[in-house]
Design an enzyme around this catalytic site. Sequence first.
Site, PDB file in Angstrom:
ATOM      1  CD  GLU A 196      -2.921  -1.161   0.149  1.00 59.58           C
ATOM      2  OE1 GLU A 196      -3.110  -0.089  -0.484  1.00 59.58           O
ATOM      3  OE2 GLU A 196      -3.541  -2.212  -0.105  1.00 59.58           O
ATOM      4  CG  ASP A 201       7.419  -7.046  -4.779  1.00 56.17           C
ATOM      5  OD1 ASP A 201       6.398  -7.748  -4.950  1.00 56.17           O
ATOM      6  OD2 ASP A 201       8.345  -6.990  -5.613  1.00 56.17           O
ATOM      7  CB  ALA A 202       3.668 -10.426  -1.670  1.00 56.10           C
ATOM      8  CE1 TYR A 258     -11.298 -12.938 -13.282  1.00 56.73           C
ATOM      9  CE2 TYR A 258     -11.760 -15.287 -13.088  1.00 56.73           C
ATOM     10  CZ  TYR A 258     -11.191 -14.135 -12.590  1.00 56.73           C
ATOM     11  OH  TYR A 258     -10.502 -14.179 -11.408  1.00 56.73           O
ATOM     12  CB  VAL A 318     -18.260  -4.728  -5.553  1.00 56.10           C
ATOM     13  CG1 VAL A 318     -17.654  -3.438  -6.089  1.00 56.10           C
ATOM     14  CG2 VAL A 318     -19.607  -4.993  -6.215  1.00 56.10           C
TER      15      VAL A 318
END
Length: 404
Positions: free
Chosen positions: A79, A115-116, A243, A283
């Site tokens: 974030e 950063d994962a 998708y 959502v």
Amino acid sequence: MSERVPVPRNRGFLFLDSHPAGCERVVTDMWQAYPDPSEAPEGAGPVALVIGSSAGYGLAATVAGLKRAGIRGIAVSFEKAPTERRTATAGWYRTAATAELARSAGRELVFLNGDAFSDAMKEQVADLVEQRFGGRLDYLLYSVAAPRRTDPDTGAGYASVLKPIGRAARTRTLVFDDQGVPEVREVETEPAEGDDVEQTVAVMGGADWERWIDHLAGRGLLADGFTTAALSYIGSPLTAAIYRQGTIGAAKAHLEATARTLDARLRTTVGGRAVTSVNGAAVTQSSTAVPGIALYTGLLRGVLGEEMVPPVRQLAALWDQLTGAAPLALDDEGRIRLDRWELTDEVQAAVAERWAAATTETIAGLADLDWFRAEVRRLYGFSVPGVDYTAAVATDVPWPTPAP
């Protein structure tokens, strides 16, 4: 401390600022939406790692894990901090609120921002598991949706795309103008070309999930019975061309294949398990970027109303299954299915009928547009009941730091 009155300025479904008090209230509402377990978890609680903990299903996994399973451990997200010109990202404020809930519940949860995909983050997590949590990890939930990834071994960069495979796809989609007036449009998406599929799989497939398991196992940090789940989505035939049958679908198929590989390995090494969890529609900041998903979700809500299952309830059910409080609800391919309520023949037929009839003129009577608009705004902390949006709020909320 900087105070201001954040306003909901947006470009489509993307908002430029977020509201700290609204984001906090969203997390509190998630916490209160699900009842306490019939029996409080005993002892210190299982040690869990949630990767992608600040938004969508990853946030729901963190909140539900705290309340339903009494987890402690580590939560990882990426974030942006507040600046002089902008608030922090919504996930920053949601993380601060989640940390406060964990503290009030007496659960030690360390929140890491970075950063994962990087080996540096994996090493930092491994050190924390070893130093603060007894050197053994019980659960890992993987919920990462990202536009790009850098391979730590080669330094190669990969970018994910949302494209159909084989041929162009036309679909209906829902947009709102600057005044919030809805419009149903038909859009065409060109097919994947070159290495689009491989790039998307490299970002959104199972490679990084497996790398996490490799790293933690290499440090000897997987507890006996260690269980890991990657959160996924299949969705409706109405959105399949973009998708599930598109580039993202190829990545999801790779994720599921990785689960089978990891499951066989973990059963042999630690008596553990690896699964994918197929969640129902919601959502989220990720889902609103997919053509057709906004229209589909609004119509689904129009059909189901309050019977639509929110993410926190789905993830509470997942924790019940992972911890043994409820039996595993697996499909024939070994996936946990939390989307059965969405994909019944009856529900899908009703949504398909509305999809065929949806136009700019008819959409208001077919989809729950008020709910959809509010859900999008709630992603950024706006339109949350009980929040005074005329009052100035502190925006420079610090990232939560663990107790010594």
